[in-house]
Design a protein around this motif. Structure first.
Motif, short mmCIF file in Angstrom:
data_model
loop_
_atom_site.label_atom_id
_atom_site.label_comp_id
_atom_site.label_asym_id
_atom_site.label_seq_id
_atom_site.Cartn_x
_atom_site.Cartn_y
_atom_site.Cartn_z
N VAL A 109 2.83 19.75 -38.42
CA VAL A 109 1.80 20.70 -37.98
C VAL A 109 0.80 20.89 -38.97
O VAL A 109 1.09 21.55 -39.97
CB VAL A 109 2.45 22.29 -37.69
CG1 VAL A 109 1.35 23.18 -37.12
CG2 VAL A 109 3.54 21.95 -36.50
N VAL A 110 -0.31 20.04 -38.93
CA VAL A 110 -1.19 20.02 -40.10
C VAL A 110 -2.49 20.79 -39.74
O VAL A 110 -3.19 20.24 -38.89
CB VAL A 110 -1.60 18.64 -40.32
CG1 VAL A 110 -2.74 18.69 -41.58
CG2 VAL A 110 -0.27 17.76 -40.85
N GLU A 111 -2.47 22.03 -39.86
CA GLU A 111 -3.55 22.97 -39.47
C GLU A 111 -3.69 24.01 -40.46
O GLU A 111 -3.23 23.94 -41.34
CB GLU A 111 -3.22 23.68 -38.03
CG GLU A 111 -2.00 24.39 -38.14
CD GLU A 111 -1.54 25.11 -36.97
OE1 GLU A 111 -0.97 26.22 -36.74
OE2 GLU A 111 -1.78 24.62 -35.80
N PRO A 112 -5.07 24.74 -40.39
CA PRO A 112 -5.31 25.76 -41.40
C PRO A 112 -4.14 26.89 -41.69
O PRO A 112 -4.20 27.14 -43.07
CB PRO A 112 -6.50 26.28 -40.87
CG PRO A 112 -7.12 25.36 -39.95
CD PRO A 112 -6.12 24.57 -39.32
N ALA A 113 -3.50 27.20 -40.78
CA ALA A 113 -2.28 28.33 -41.09
C ALA A 113 -1.42 27.50 -42.03
O ALA A 113 -0.75 28.27 -42.89
CB ALA A 113 -1.79 28.64 -39.82
N THR A 114 -1.18 26.36 -41.94
CA THR A 114 -0.09 25.65 -42.82
C THR A 114 -0.82 25.53 -44.09
O THR A 114 0.03 25.72 -45.09
CB THR A 114 0.16 24.02 -42.17
OG1 THR A 114 0.47 24.23 -41.04
CG2 THR A 114 1.09 23.57 -43.04
N LEU A 115 -1.89 25.19 -44.24
CA LEU A 115 -2.47 24.93 -45.64
C LEU A 115 -2.68 26.64 -46.35
O LEU A 115 -2.39 26.68 -47.52
CB LEU A 115 -4.05 24.68 -45.44
CG LEU A 115 -4.71 24.42 -46.80
CD1 LEU A 115 -3.97 23.66 -48.03
CD2 LEU A 115 -6.24 23.97 -46.63
N GLN A 116 -2.85 27.60 -45.31
CA GLN A 116 -2.89 28.82 -45.92
C GLN A 116 -1.39 29.12 -46.49
O GLN A 116 -1.41 29.98 -47.56
CB GLN A 116 -3.20 29.83 -44.70
CG GLN A 116 -3.36 31.31 -45.15
CD GLN A 116 -3.66 32.23 -44.13
OE1 GLN A 116 -2.76 32.09 -43.12
NE2 GLN A 116 -4.57 33.06 -44.31
N ALA A 117 -0.16 28.99 -45.75
CA ALA A 117 0.88 29.14 -46.30
C ALA A 117 1.24 28.31 -47.57
O ALA A 117 1.97 28.96 -48.41
CB ALA A 117 1.96 28.51 -45.27
N ILE A 118 0.81 27.20 -47.83
CA ILE A 118 0.81 26.35 -49.11
C ILE A 118 0.29 27.21 -50.18
O ILE A 118 0.60 27.38 -51.09
CB ILE A 118 0.34 25.22 -48.93
CG1 ILE A 118 1.38 24.25 -47.76
CG2 ILE A 118 0.45 24.51 -50.41
CD1 ILE A 118 0.63 22.95 -47.72
N GLU A 119 -1.03 27.59 -49.91
CA GLU A 119 -1.98 28.31 -51.04
C GLU A 119 -1.33 29.56 -51.34
O GLU A 119 -1.13 30.27 -52.68
CB GLU A 119 -3.30 28.41 -50.40
CG GLU A 119 -4.03 27.12 -50.16
CD GLU A 119 -5.51 27.33 -49.53
OE1 GLU A 119 -5.65 28.30 -48.98
OE2 GLU A 119 -6.25 26.28 -49.77
N ARG A 120 -0.68 30.43 -50.25
CA ARG A 120 -0.14 31.67 -50.56
C ARG A 120 1.17 31.36 -51.44
O ARG A 120 1.48 32.37 -52.11
CB ARG A 120 0.38 32.36 -49.19
CG ARG A 120 -0.85 32.88 -48.64
CD ARG A 120 -0.42 33.58 -47.23
NE ARG A 120 -1.62 34.57 -46.49
CZ ARG A 120 -1.40 34.93 -45.25
NH1 ARG A 120 -0.27 34.78 -44.71
NH2 ARG A 120 -2.27 35.70 -44.94
N SER A 121 1.95 30.35 -51.01
CA SER A 121 3.25 30.15 -51.89
C SER A 121 2.96 29.65 -53.26
O SER A 121 3.66 30.49 -54.21
CB SER A 121 3.82 29.05 -51.15
OG SER A 121 4.99 28.57 -52.01
#
Length: 414
Positions: free
Chosen positions: A294-306
């Motif tokens: 699942v490569v979408e903005p929400a996934t990138l947002q989770a990475i950045e939050r982590s």
């Protein structure tokens, strides 16, 4: 009476993560509990009986607190216990472990088994949070072998649950499952504290089963977790339950259910309540999303939050490497191979800091990236390494995946 009663009352309240209002319940106000804790009021028999029910302790054990001023050893143990609990509450896990172990030693010399057990347990939990899994396991083994634990379902449940978590952190998946199964088999008990420990045991067992590839068993236990969520369930607890259910759903390739539960978890979990757990949630949700492609903005947002949250709370080296793996997998899935390989090769140099199954994930991803870059002999070596790490951890399904990748490449690159 001295300060012994008040100190002990506060220690037991903090150990259960209760506010003064929650301890007082419907009968006593928070201000009255404060007066008791600060030795400005004497406890009556009725008060002792009520507090015993609230703390799930025998009334006789509370009565002993009020029988006179504490000895110097008792005072020292109580003081260290309070310091340890305060360190835990402020996420100073090394300070919590140090003070808790010192308090446990004094309590043991004073034959105070209740304080010894609670402080040894707190020390083990603190060491686990600090990344010192081996030391945590040693303390937990001491607790599990002690008669006071064997004689109490509540204590056995807590000790087996944390031993399961420690074993999982070390990549000893079968041992994690064994301790998690023992904890869950004890049941949910009669108190809120036991029920909370039971739910934690379920979550830990599900983690071990999932990492071992036993997804049907893991999913069965998630249904028990789901049934435990009611309108009165605290938001943080409900959020963690949805987090766990979503993780398993993603790994079972049920993307819709995974997204649904992780969306609920995201709404319920608050960085203000527990930034460390929020960091771990975002790391986990990014991980399972990426594993599911699942490569979408929400996934990138989770990475950045982590990445941000772990930098704030102070991540262990293993956690830092795991967060780097998220970014590497994001690069790989977006066909940014040089960036992915740079991160993965850096992680490989510190692979001994990772649990074997996590190190296996790193090696497998490295093999995928090397294969995509047409560096096939190096990819075979990475897949071989991944298979060995997975086998060591007991993640045999993933070891088979690594073997399949090797088999595909070896005939033409042997």
């Amino acid at each position: 009476m001295g300060s012994s009663f008040g100190d002990r009352l506060k220690q037991e309240r903090l150990a259960r993560h209760l506010t003064q209002g929650e301890l007082g319940g419907d009968l006593y106000s928070a201000s009255y509990i404060s007066l008791l804790e600060n030795a400005h009021r004497e406890p009556t028999v009725d008060i002792i009986l009520q507090l015993a029910r609230q703390l799930d302790l025998a009334p006789s054990s509370i009565t002993v607190w009020a029988e006179g001023a504490a000895t110097s050893k008792e005072s020292g143990s109580l003081r260290l216990s309070l310091y340890a609990q305060q360190c835990w509450d402020t996420r100073d896990y090394l300070g919590a472990a140090t003070n808790a172990q010192a308090a446990a030693e004094l309590a043991q010399s004073n034959k105070d088994l209740v304080t010894w057990w609670n402080m040894t347990f707190l020390a083990a939990n603190s060491l686990l949070r600090h990344g010192e899994e081996c030391q945590a396991v040693q303390l937990l083994q001491t607790l599990l072998e002690h008669p006071i634990t064997a004689d109490s379902d509540a204590l056995s449940l807590r000790a087996h649950q944390v031993m399961s978590a420690a074993s999982l952190a070390q990549g000893r998946l079968q041992e994690s499952i064994e301790h998690g199964t023992l904890a869950v088999s004890i049941g949910s008990g009669d108190s809120e504290e036991e029920f909370g420990a039971y739910l934690m045991a379920l979550q830990t067992l599900i983690g071990g089963l999932t990492e071992s590839g036993r997804l049907d068993e893991a999913w069965m236990h998630t249904q028990t977790l789901a049934d435990a969520v009611t309108d009165s369930t605290p938001a943080q607890m409900a959020g963690e339950i949805h987090w766990v259910i979503g993780n398993v759903a993603f790994i079972r390739a049920d993307i819709r259910t995974g997204l649904e539960h992780h969306a609920k978890a995201s709404r319920l979990l608050s960085p203000a309540s527990d930034l460390s757990r929020w960091a771990q949630f975002n790391k986990a949700t990014a991980w399972v999303r990426l594993m599911a492609g699942v490569v979408e903005p929400a996934t990138l947002q989770a990475i950045e939050r982590s990445e941000l949250a772990h930098s704030v709370v102070g991540a262990t080296l293993a956690e830092t490497l795991e967060v780097s793996m998220l970014r590497a997998r994001w690069h790989y899935l977006n066909n940014e191979l040089p960036a992915a390989l740079e991160l993965l090769e850096r992680i490989e140099k510190q692979k001994d800091e990772l649990a074997p199954h996590i190190a296996g994930d790193s090696a497998l991803l490295l093999g995928n990236a090397l294969q995509a870059a047409n560096r096939c002999p190096e990819a075979v070596a990475a897949y071989t390494d991944a298979r060995e790490r997975y086998t060591l951890a007991g993640a045999l399904d993933r070891a088979a995946v690594a073997q399949d990748f090797m088999t595909e490449l070896e005939p033409s690159h042997s």
